[in-house]
Design a protein around this motif. Structure first.
Motif, PDB file in Angstrom:
ATOM      1  N   LYS A 173       0.837  -1.208   0.000  1.00  0.00           N
ATOM      2  CA  LYS A 173       0.000   0.000   0.000  1.00  0.00           C
ATOM      3  C   LYS A 173       0.867   1.252   0.000  1.00  0.00           C
ATOM      4  N   ARG A 174       1.883   1.262   0.858  1.00  0.00           N
ATOM      5  CA  ARG A 174       2.753   2.437   0.942  1.00  0.00           C
ATOM      6  C   ARG A 174       3.566   2.624  -0.341  1.00  0.00           C
ATOM      7  N   ALA A 175       3.982   1.522  -0.933  1.00  0.00           N
ATOM      8  CA  ALA A 175       4.755   1.604  -2.176  1.00  0.00           C
ATOM      9  C   ALA A 175       3.912   2.131  -3.324  1.00  0.00           C
ATOM     10  N   CYS A 176       2.611   1.844  -3.314  1.00  0.00           N
ATOM     11  CA  CYS A 176       1.729   2.251  -4.419  1.00  0.00           C
ATOM     12  C   CYS A 176       0.983   3.551  -4.142  1.00  0.00           C
ATOM     13  N   ARG A 177       1.161   4.113  -2.962  1.00  0.00           N
ATOM     14  CA  ARG A 177       0.433   5.330  -2.596  1.00  0.00           C
ATOM     15  C   ARG A 177       0.756   6.470  -3.555  1.00  0.00           C
ATOM     16  N   GLY A 178      -0.301   7.124  -4.058  1.00  0.00           N
ATOM     17  CA  GLY A 178      -0.114   8.269  -4.946  1.00  0.00           C
ATOM     18  C   GLY A 178      -0.104   7.917  -6.417  1.00  0.00           C
ATOM     19  N   TYR A 179      -0.133   6.625  -6.742  1.00  0.00           N
ATOM     20  CA  TYR A 179      -0.135   6.222  -8.153  1.00  0.00           C
ATOM     21  C   TYR A 179      -1.567   6.143  -8.678  1.00  0.00           C
ATOM     22  N   LYS A 180      -1.808   6.871  -9.740  1.00  0.00           N
ATOM     23  CA  LYS A 180      -3.144   6.936 -10.327  1.00  0.00           C
ATOM     24  C   LYS A 180      -3.580   5.555 -10.814  1.00  0.00           C
ATOM     25  N   GLY A 181      -4.805   5.209 -10.458  1.00  0.00           N
ATOM     26  CA  GLY A 181      -5.362   3.935 -10.930  1.00  0.00           C
ATOM     27  C   GLY A 181      -4.942   2.736 -10.109  1.00  0.00           C
ATOM     28  N   VAL A 182      -4.260   2.965  -8.972  1.00  0.00           N
ATOM     29  CA  VAL A 182      -3.805   1.844  -8.141  1.00  0.00           C
ATOM     30  C   VAL A 182      -4.286   2.039  -6.709  1.00  0.00           C
ATOM     31  N   GLU A 183      -5.004   1.065  -6.201  1.00  0.00           N
ATOM     32  CA  GLU A 183      -5.403   1.061  -4.796  1.00  0.00           C
ATOM     33  C   GLU A 183      -5.263  -0.366  -4.291  1.00  0.00           C
ATOM     34  N   VAL A 184      -4.284  -0.610  -3.464  1.00  0.00           N
ATOM     35  CA  VAL A 184      -4.018  -1.964  -2.975  1.00  0.00           C
ATOM     36  C   VAL A 184      -4.894  -2.255  -1.762  1.00  0.00           C
ATOM     37  N   ARG A 185      -5.799  -3.201  -1.946  1.00  0.00           N
ATOM     38  CA  ARG A 185      -6.672  -3.620  -0.845  1.00  0.00           C
ATOM     39  C   ARG A 185      -6.462  -5.088  -0.484  1.00  0.00           C
ATOM     40  N   ASN A 186      -5.953  -5.855  -1.454  1.00  0.00           N
ATOM     41  CA  ASN A 186      -5.773  -7.286  -1.230  1.00  0.00           C
ATOM     42  C   ASN A 186      -4.662  -7.792  -2.143  1.00  0.00           C
ATOM     43  N   PHE A 187      -4.421  -9.103  -2.105  1.00  0.00           N
ATOM     44  CA  PHE A 187      -3.370  -9.693  -2.930  1.00  0.00           C
ATOM     45  C   PHE A 187      -3.932 -10.372  -4.176  1.00  0.00           C
ATOM     46  N   THR A 188      -5.150 -10.022  -4.543  1.00  0.00           N
ATOM     47  CA  THR A 188      -5.755 -10.664  -5.720  1.00  0.00           C
ATOM     48  C   THR A 188      -6.188  -9.605  -6.735  1.00  0.00           C
ATOM     49  N   THR A 189      -7.401  -9.092  -6.583  1.00  0.00           N
ATOM     50  CA  THR A 189      -7.942  -8.166  -7.581  1.00  0.00           C
ATOM     51  C   THR A 189      -7.128  -6.881  -7.704  1.00  0.00           C
ATOM     52  N   SER A 190      -6.466  -6.465  -6.630  1.00  0.00           N
ATOM     53  CA  SER A 190      -5.680  -5.229  -6.673  1.00  0.00           C
ATOM     54  C   SER A 190      -4.492  -5.336  -7.624  1.00  0.00           C
ATOM     55  N   PHE A 191      -4.090  -6.568  -7.958  1.00  0.00           N
ATOM     56  CA  PHE A 191      -2.928  -6.771  -8.813  1.00  0.00           C
ATOM     57  C   PHE A 191      -3.304  -7.332 -10.183  1.00  0.00           C
ATOM     58  N   LYS A 192      -4.585  -7.476 -10.448  1.00  0.00           N
ATOM     59  CA  LYS A 192      -5.052  -8.189 -11.643  1.00  0.00           C
ATOM     60  C   LYS A 192      -4.666  -7.506 -12.953  1.00  0.00           C
ATOM     61  N   ASN A 193      -4.669  -6.170 -12.993  1.00  0.00           N
ATOM     62  CA  ASN A 193      -4.352  -5.475 -14.259  1.00  0.00           C
ATOM     63  C   ASN A 193      -2.880  -5.087 -14.384  1.00  0.00           C
ATOM     64  N   GLY A 194      -2.080  -5.464 -13.413  1.00  0.00           N
ATOM     65  CA  GLY A 194      -0.634  -5.246 -13.517  1.00  0.00           C
ATOM     66  C   GLY A 194      -0.142  -3.871 -13.119  1.00  0.00           C
ATOM     67  N   MET A 195      -1.049  -2.916 -12.909  1.00  0.00           N
ATOM     68  CA  MET A 195      -0.620  -1.556 -12.594  1.00  0.00           C
ATOM     69  C   MET A 195       0.122  -1.494 -11.253  1.00  0.00           C
ATOM     70  N   ALA A 196      -0.320  -2.272 -10.277  1.00  0.00           N
ATOM     71  CA  ALA A 196       0.315  -2.231  -8.957  1.00  0.00           C
ATOM     72  C   ALA A 196       1.751  -2.736  -9.021  1.00  0.00           C
ATOM     73  N   PHE A 197       1.987  -3.802  -9.788  1.00  0.00           N
ATOM     74  CA  PHE A 197       3.360  -4.304  -9.932  1.00  0.00           C
ATOM     75  C   PHE A 197       4.263  -3.229 -10.533  1.00  0.00           C
ATOM     76  N   ASN A 198       3.773  -2.567 -11.581  1.00  0.00           N
ATOM     77  CA  ASN A 198       4.559  -1.517 -12.226  1.00  0.00           C
ATOM     78  C   ASN A 198       4.781  -0.333 -11.293  1.00  0.00           C
ATOM     79  N   ALA A 199       3.768   0.000 -10.499  1.00  0.00           N
ATOM     80  CA  ALA A 199       3.899   1.116  -9.555  1.00  0.00           C
ATOM     81  C   ALA A 199       4.985   0.821  -8.518  1.00  0.00           C
ATOM     82  N   ILE A 200       5.030  -0.417  -8.034  1.00  0.00           N
ATOM     83  CA  ILE A 200       6.038  -0.792  -7.038  1.00  0.00           C
ATOM     84  C   ILE A 200       7.436  -0.662  -7.624  1.00  0.00           C
TER      85      ILE A 200
END
Length: 381
Positions: free
Chosen positions: A149-176
């Motif tokens: 959550k802290r690593a992805c904070r402030g990135y548009k289109g990314v809100e980490v709530r869990n380890f499944t759907t929050s990573f489904k479109n790949g944006m969270a991985f790229n944000a990290i």
């Protein structure tokens, strides 16, 4: 809904649930196999089938020895008794580490029980890869999700709530990745709807630039219910590499440092390139080439040099800030100001020498032309 309809629908629901469980188990098997191999490869070993290759306990012992640095007793025989004893040695070792094992017996592993083998490997991953501390196993998941959550904070289109759907479109991985290495991810060009491209980008960049093994594949995200444990296993590699999420102030300092490094490298390259150009021989150059050379030299002196001088002065001020007590520990530079000054002085000497050479060559050509004109005049008389 009537009882008849319920009876008709129930098998379909069960089929869907079973398929989802099978999909997740297949992904876990693949991910856990890759994870084990990242450690076994260090001693020249690998496994191919998670359910078959751990049955004799030998590679399980090797894995635990690599993870902990401890030595475990090992039976060398190939009979079932030896296999059971090797696995029992592993289970007893884990229990001595205060790691809780739920309904996992040595014969379950020797007999290749898929569910319990997955459970055992997950327990090992959770304790030695994610939490690093058996006493804090319960909070391992919470700590990892908080870090993400802290690593992805402030990135548009990314809100980490869990380890499944929050990573489904790949944006969270790229944000990290971008949070810690903005130089290797062009985050602004990513489109949330292009999930497969985003995932492939993150996995390939992480592997090629960061050395993080590709434990997951794009197709693992094309199912309805993603596997939480596999995603946690993959994320733990990033967490281990970048455990501390930088503050806004630290990020600002890093951006400032990156800009200084980038500008300093560009200026150094420009200086080296032009020193090489200025050292080229111009004596008895073809007239047309000589005129072009004079034009280029004039452009260098009147157009490029003032901008580079301004950049040099800007960098000199930046380096003074770096030398201050507050910034000294936080800022790092690849190119020192002494080095820039050295090449700047060399450039100015080369420029002065070349201007003198150009003037001498111009005088020589003018004298030659005057002599040619006089000869021609006498010839015409």
């Amino acid at each position: 809904m009537t009882a008849a309809v319920e009876e008709e629908c129930e098998p379909d629901v069960l089929h869907v649930l079973q398929k989802s469980m099978n999909d997740r188990s297949a992904i876990q098997k693949k991910t856990f196999t890759k994870w084990i191999n990242t450690y076994l490869i260090k001693v020249g070993q690998t496994i191919e089938d998670l359910y078959m290759d751990l049955q004799d306990g030998n590679k399980l012992i090797t894995l635990l020895e690599i993870l902990t640095g401890d030595r475990l007793p090992r039976e060398r025989g190939k009979m079932r008794f030896h296999k059971l004893q090797n696995v029992e040695n592993c289970l007893a070792f884990l229990k001595r580490k205060n790691i809780k094992l739920v309904n996992i017996r040595n014969d379950d592993i020797v007999d290749g029980n898929p569910k319990l083998i997955l459970g055992l490997i997950w327990t090992i991953i959770l304790n030695f890869e994610i939490s690093h501390d058996p006493e804090s196993q319960a909070s391992a998941k919470a700590n990892l999700i908080d870090w993400a959550k802290r690593a992805c904070r402030g990135y548009k289109g990314v809100e980490v709530r869990n380890f499944t759907t929050s990573f489904k479109n790949g944006m969270a991985f790229n944000a990290i990745i971008h949070r810690f290495r903005p130089d290797i991810i062009d985050y602004e060009k990513l489109i949330p709807e292009n999930a497969e491209e985003n995932l492939e980008n993150a996995f390939s960049v992480a592997e090629e630039e960061l050395g993080i093994p590709r434990l997951l594949d794009v197709e693992d995200f094309l199912i309805d219910e993603l596997d939480e444990k596999s995603i946690m296993t993959y994320l733990s590699a990033f967490n281990r590499m970048y455990s501390k999420v930088p503050t806004e102030e630290e990020l600002a300092i890093k951006m400032y440092s990156d800009r200084i490094n980038s500008d300093a490298k560009k200026l150094l390259t420009w200086l080296k390139t032009n020193i090489d150009r200025l050292e080229k021989r111009i004596y008895k150059m073809e007239p047309e080439l000589f005129e072009k050379y004079k034009e280029d030299l004039q452009h260098l002196k009147e157009e490029e040099l003032p901008n580079k001088l301004e950049l040099k002065e800007f960098l000199a001020d930046c380096y003074k800030n770096i030398e201050s007590a507050e910034a000294e520990d936080s800022l790092t530079t690849d190119v020192t100001m002494d080095k820039l000054n050295h090449y700047w002085d060399a450039f100015e000497r080369c420029l002065a020498d070349k201007e003198a050479c150009v003037q001498n060559e111009s005088d020589r050509i003018s004298a030659q032309n005057e002599l040619a004109d006089k000869i021609q005049e006498k010839a015409d008389e």
